[in-house]
Each structure stands twice: as structure tokens, then as C-alpha cells.
Design a protein around this motif. Structure first.
Motif, PDB file in Angstrom:
ATOM      1  N   PRO A  11      12.594 -35.341  62.121  1.00  0.00           N
ATOM      2  CA  PRO A  11      13.628 -36.010  62.576  1.00  0.00           C
ATOM      3  C   PRO A  11      14.441 -37.163  61.902  1.00  0.00           C
ATOM      4  CG  PRO A  11      12.036 -35.314  64.234  1.00  0.00           C
ATOM      5  CD  PRO A  11      11.328 -35.056  62.801  1.00  0.00           C
ATOM      6  N   GLU A  12      13.696 -37.953  61.141  1.00  0.00           N
ATOM      7  CA  GLU A  12      13.896 -38.894  60.459  1.00  0.00           C
ATOM      8  C   GLU A  12      15.079 -38.548  59.388  1.00  0.00           C
ATOM      9  OE1 GLU A  12      10.452 -38.386  60.193  1.00  0.00           O
ATOM     10  OE2 GLU A  12       9.814 -39.435  62.036  1.00  0.00           O
ATOM     11  N   LYS A  13      14.868 -37.685  58.712  1.00  0.00           N
ATOM     12  CA  LYS A  13      15.635 -36.991  57.659  1.00  0.00           C
ATOM     13  C   LYS A  13      16.812 -36.256  58.323  1.00  0.00           C
ATOM     14  CE  LYS A  13      12.475 -35.975  54.042  1.00  0.00           C
ATOM     15  NZ  LYS A  13      12.086 -34.871  52.816  1.00  0.00           N
ATOM     16  N   GLN A  14      16.740 -35.666  59.417  1.00  0.00           N
ATOM     17  CA  GLN A  14      17.988 -35.429  60.327  1.00  0.00           C
ATOM     18  C   GLN A  14      18.844 -36.447  60.676  1.00  0.00           C
ATOM     19  OE1 GLN A  14      16.117 -33.021  63.497  1.00  0.00           O
ATOM     20  NE2 GLN A  14      16.056 -31.044  62.476  1.00  0.00           N
ATOM     21  N   SER A  15      18.267 -37.638  61.094  1.00  0.00           N
ATOM     22  CA  SER A  15      19.256 -38.750  61.419  1.00  0.00           C
ATOM     23  C   SER A  15      19.762 -39.136  60.083  1.00  0.00           C
ATOM     24  CB  SER A  15      18.505 -39.554  62.162  1.00  0.00           C
ATOM     25  OG  SER A  15      17.444 -40.247  61.327  1.00  0.00           O
ATOM     26  N   ILE A  16      19.116 -39.528  59.098  1.00  0.00           N
ATOM     27  CA  ILE A  16      19.829 -39.779  57.905  1.00  0.00           C
ATOM     28  C   ILE A  16      20.923 -38.836  57.493  1.00  0.00           C
ATOM     29  CG2 ILE A  16      19.182 -40.254  55.523  1.00  0.00           C
ATOM     30  CD1 ILE A  16      16.329 -41.396  56.207  1.00  0.00           C
ATOM     31  N   VAL A  35      26.448 -37.651  56.614  1.00  0.00           N
ATOM     32  CA  VAL A  35      27.844 -36.661  56.960  1.00  0.00           C
ATOM     33  C   VAL A  35      28.851 -37.467  57.620  1.00  0.00           C
ATOM     34  CG1 VAL A  35      28.443 -34.734  58.517  1.00  0.00           C
ATOM     35  CG2 VAL A  35      26.432 -34.586  57.152  1.00  0.00           C
ATOM     36  N   SER A  36      28.514 -38.286  58.603  1.00  0.00           N
ATOM     37  CA  SER A  36      29.686 -39.145  59.037  1.00  0.00           C
ATOM     38  C   SER A  36      30.350 -40.174  57.996  1.00  0.00           C
ATOM     39  CB  SER A  36      29.068 -39.896  60.258  1.00  0.00           C
ATOM     40  OG  SER A  36      28.047 -40.751  59.875  1.00  0.00           O
ATOM     41  N   ARG A  37      29.502 -40.526  57.006  1.00  0.00           N
ATOM     42  CA  ARG A  37      29.932 -41.468  55.958  1.00  0.00           C
ATOM     43  C   ARG A  37      30.942 -40.825  55.223  1.00  0.00           C
ATOM     44  NH1 ARG A  37      27.526 -46.511  55.236  1.00  0.00           N
ATOM     45  NH2 ARG A  37      25.472 -46.479  56.294  1.00  0.00           N
ATOM     46  N   LEU A  38      30.652 -39.595  54.743  1.00  0.00           N
ATOM     47  CA  LEU A  38      31.533 -38.574  53.952  1.00  0.00           C
ATOM     48  C   LEU A  38      32.628 -38.205  54.444  1.00  0.00           C
ATOM     49  CD1 LEU A  38      28.706 -36.466  52.243  1.00  0.00           C
ATOM     50  CD2 LEU A  38      30.355 -38.248  51.149  1.00  0.00           C
ATOM     51  N   ASN A  39      32.575 -37.840  55.975  1.00  0.00           N
ATOM     52  CA  ASN A  39      33.728 -37.631  56.548  1.00  0.00           C
ATOM     53  C   ASN A  39      34.793 -38.668  56.774  1.00  0.00           C
ATOM     54  OD1 ASN A  39      33.076 -34.726  56.801  1.00  0.00           O
ATOM     55  ND2 ASN A  39      31.795 -35.122  58.914  1.00  0.00           N
TER      56      ASN A  39
END
Length: 93
Positions: A3-8, A13-17
Motif C-alpha cells: 500500500p505504501e508503494k501504491q500511494s507513492i 502519477v498526479s505530479r506527472l499529469n
């Protein structure tokens, strides 16, 4: 994936978008004081640098639709993103 890696991964993804550009840099051999100075100068240019694991960035880039980066990511890597012009951030780097 944990879960930690999923949140990172979701965060990147949001930063890139949200960013009109990203620059991948190798920071090997860069001292902490130099990295701190780079962060300050990028902040003034409307950009920021983040150190990220290659595997997590690969997943985030794929989810963001950037494409496959399999063979191109190796070593110590940082990613520069920003909201302003890429040329200003590139000059700082």
C-alpha cells in the motif's frame, strides 16, 4: 504491491499529469549541500526535484501515459517537474 508503494506511485502519477514537463536526472556524486542548492534554485524557477526509486517512477510513468521507460532508467535518479516553462528549469539543472 504494498500500500505504501501504491500511494507513492499515485502521488507521482498526479505530479506527472499536473506538470507540462518532466526531466529525469542522475544525481550520483551530488552532495547534500549541492542538492539543497538545486532545490532552492528550482523552486525559484517554479519547479521541484524529487528523488524516486526507478521501479516506482517506471510504474507512475506508465500509468500517466508517458510510455515505457524500461531500459532507460538506471542508477540514482531524480525527477524535476514544474508548472512553468521547461527551459527555465532545464537551465537550472
Amino acid at each position: 504491491m504494498r500500500p505504501e508503494k501504491q500511494s507513492i506511485t499515485k502521488e507521482y502519477v498526479s505530479r506527472l499529469n499536473a506538470s507540462p514537463f518532466f526531466i529525469v536526472v542522475d544525481y550520483k556524486g551530488l552532495k547534500v549541500s549541492h542538492l539543497t542548492e538545486l532545490r532552492k534554485r528550482l523552486n525559484k524557477a517554479g519547479a521541484e526535484v524529487h528523488i524516486i526509486k526507478n521501479s516506482i517512477f517506471r510504474l507512475a510513468a506508465k500509468e500517466a501515459g508517458v510510455g515505457e521507460l524500461n531500459g532507460n532508467l538506471a542508477g540514482q535518479m531524480a525527477v524535476v517537474t514544474g508548472q512553468k516553462d521547461i527551459s527555465t528549469a532545464a537551465k537550472v539543472v
